[in-house]
Write a protein that holds these residues in place. Structure first.
Motif, PDB file in Angstrom:
ATOM      1  N   ARG A 201      -1.253  -1.907   0.898  1.00 10.17           N
ATOM      2  CA  ARG A 201      -1.144  -1.308  -0.436  1.00 10.17           C
ATOM      3  C   ARG A 201      -1.435  -2.334  -1.535  1.00 10.17           C
ATOM      4  NH1 ARG A 201      -1.607   4.019  -1.648  1.00 10.17           N
ATOM      5  NH2 ARG A 201      -0.827   4.341  -3.778  1.00 10.17           N
ATOM      6  N   THR A 203      -3.132  -3.390  -4.169  1.00  5.57           N
ATOM      7  CA  THR A 203      -4.133  -2.919  -5.130  1.00  5.57           C
ATOM      8  C   THR A 203      -4.776  -4.071  -5.893  1.00  5.57           C
ATOM      9  OG1 THR A 203      -2.372  -2.584  -6.771  1.00  5.57           O
ATOM     10  CG2 THR A 203      -3.031  -0.670  -5.452  1.00  5.57           C
ATOM     11  N   ARG A 204      -4.110  -5.210  -5.973  1.00  6.45           N
ATOM     12  CA  ARG A 204      -4.709  -6.344  -6.682  1.00  6.45           C
ATOM     13  C   ARG A 204      -5.911  -6.897  -5.913  1.00  6.45           C
ATOM     14  NH1 ARG A 204       0.246 -10.492  -6.706  1.00  6.45           N
ATOM     15  NH2 ARG A 204       1.279  -8.521  -7.171  1.00  6.45           N
ATOM     16  N   ARG A 205      -6.031  -6.563  -4.617  1.00 13.97           N
ATOM     17  CA  ARG A 205      -7.182  -6.988  -3.832  1.00 13.97           C
ATOM     18  C   ARG A 205      -8.363  -6.024  -3.989  1.00 13.97           C
ATOM     19  NH1 ARG A 205      -6.561  -9.905   1.378  1.00 13.97           N
ATOM     20  NH2 ARG A 205      -4.750 -11.261   1.200  1.00 13.97           N
ATOM     21  N   ARG A 207      -9.608  -1.674  -3.750  1.00 13.11           N
ATOM     22  CA  ARG A 207      -9.252  -0.315  -3.354  1.00 13.11           C
ATOM     23  C   ARG A 207      -8.342  -0.319  -2.130  1.00 13.11           C
ATOM     24  NH1 ARG A 207     -14.409   2.526  -1.882  1.00 13.11           N
ATOM     25  NH2 ARG A 207     -14.930   0.452  -1.147  1.00 13.11           N
ATOM     26  N   VAL A 208      -7.455   0.658  -2.080  1.00 14.00           N
ATOM     27  CA  VAL A 208      -6.600   0.840  -0.911  1.00 14.00           C
ATOM     28  C   VAL A 208      -6.856   2.228  -0.332  1.00 14.00           C
ATOM     29  CG1 VAL A 208      -4.818  -0.735  -1.738  1.00 14.00           C
ATOM     30  CG2 VAL A 208      -4.663   1.690  -2.307  1.00 14.00           C
ATOM     31  N   HIS A 232       1.618  -7.685  -2.562  1.00 13.75           N
ATOM     32  CA  HIS A 232       2.276  -6.412  -2.815  1.00 13.75           C
ATOM     33  C   HIS A 232       3.301  -6.579  -3.934  1.00 13.75           C
ATOM     34  CE1 HIS A 232       1.591  -4.417   1.403  1.00 13.75           C
ATOM     35  NE2 HIS A 232       0.604  -4.173   0.565  1.00 13.75           N
ATOM     36  N   GLU A 236       4.934  -1.522  -4.495  1.00 17.11           N
ATOM     37  CA  GLU A 236       4.026  -1.353  -3.349  1.00 17.11           C
ATOM     38  C   GLU A 236       4.757  -1.615  -2.035  1.00 17.11           C
ATOM     39  OE1 GLU A 236      -0.174  -2.440  -5.627  1.00 17.11           O
ATOM     40  OE2 GLU A 236       0.997  -4.027  -4.666  1.00 17.11           O
TER      41      GLU A 236
END
Length: 292
Positions: A201, A203-205, A207-208, A232, A236
């Motif tokens: 999860r 999201t900073r990386r 798309r999830v 996370h 998250e």
């Protein structure tokens, strides 16, 4: 005999060595894990088991080693496909189909790295592919190795900056070949291993994937989700734990340690003893957990 686990054991199930994109050798990694007060550590280099043997040889007394790998995967149910990572624990390193797939992914990763360096050189950046290979020291080549070259020539000051949009995060980022995630889950299970979705999860990386996909992966053999991870947020982590509870999946926590490539320390996040014991109980690929 492997010592029994206890409720206070410190268990870190996601670390990297120089066999992929970490900065500590496998031997240095297990010694650092013992120095950090860990009871159990997993070596999970990208798409390779090359660090297993040297880590075992150097395993300090009292430290247990979970042999694993982090597989580069992709979900092709969206356009463009979504990259994701699968942690595979205690699988048979000689399983023919898994060996072949990992070799293919490593070769594709190396080819992508060379193309990225070509793009950088075309824009006047004074780095070379032989330099990148030397920096990898025989390990699986990844963007962190290119980041280190950019730091050496003074164009960026950190790996985080190198992974920004002006450099390897966007402008000089190229797609790579990955395993279809469903195929990867089934392969890991066929090799007697236990698959866990890494930082699902984060999201900073980028798309999830949707929760519905994780439910489908659970039906295909996914065993768990990595909830406690530096990428996370608290919300998250809570989301991942709730989804794992809904699907009956185990939950892990890990540092995703890369040495000086990242600021996170060994044992920054840990896994509960019950989840670790479930992974060991489900595995049949390698014989038990090695103990120093």
């Amino acid at each position: 005999m492997i010592p029994p686990t206890g409720p206070a054991d410190r268990i870190d199930l996601h670390t990297h060595s120089t066999a992929s994109d970490g900065t500590l050798s496998p031997a240095e990694l297990v010694r650092a894990a013992a120095d950090a007060g860990l009871d159990v550590v997993a070596i999970t280099d990208h798409d390779t088991t090359a660090g297993w043997a040297p880590a075992l040889t150097a395993l300090p007394p009292g430290l247990r080693l979970v042999r694993g790998a982090e597989l580069s995967c992709r979900w092709f149910g969206a356009e463009p496909a979504v990259p994701l990572h699968l942690l595979a624990y205690l699988f048979d390193p000689d399983h023919p189909e898994l060996v072949a797939e990992l070799a293919r992914v490593r070769a594709a990763r190396e080819a992508r790295g060379e193309r990225i360096v070509d793009l950088l050189r075309a824009d006047g950046v004074d780095i070379s592919w032989p330099e990148i290979l030397a920096g990898a020291a025989g390990g699986t080549v990844g963007r962190p190795h290119i980041a280190q070259a950019l730091i050496r020539v003074g164009l960026v000051t950190s790996t985080s900056e190198a992974f920004g949009p002006d450099w390897l995060g966007e402008r000089y980022r190229l797609p790579k070949e990955d395993l279809d995630v469903f195929h990867a889950v089934r392969l890991v299970r066929a090799a007697g291993g236990v698959p866990v979705f890494a930082h699902p999860r984060a999201t900073r990386r980028g798309r999830v994937v949707p929760g519905g996909l994780i439910a489908e992966l659970a039906a295909a053999g996914l065993a768990g989700l990595e909830a406690d991870h530096e990428d996370h947020s608290p919300d998250e982590r809570a989301h991942v734990r709730a989804l794992a509870a809904e699907l009956g999946l185990l939950v892990t926590g890990s540092s995703d340690f890369h040495g000086t490539h990242k600021t996170v320390r060994l044992g920054a996040f840990t896994t509960a003893t019950e989840a670790y014991e479930r992974i060991v109980a489900e595995a049949s690929g390698v014989t038990g957990v090695a103990s120093g």
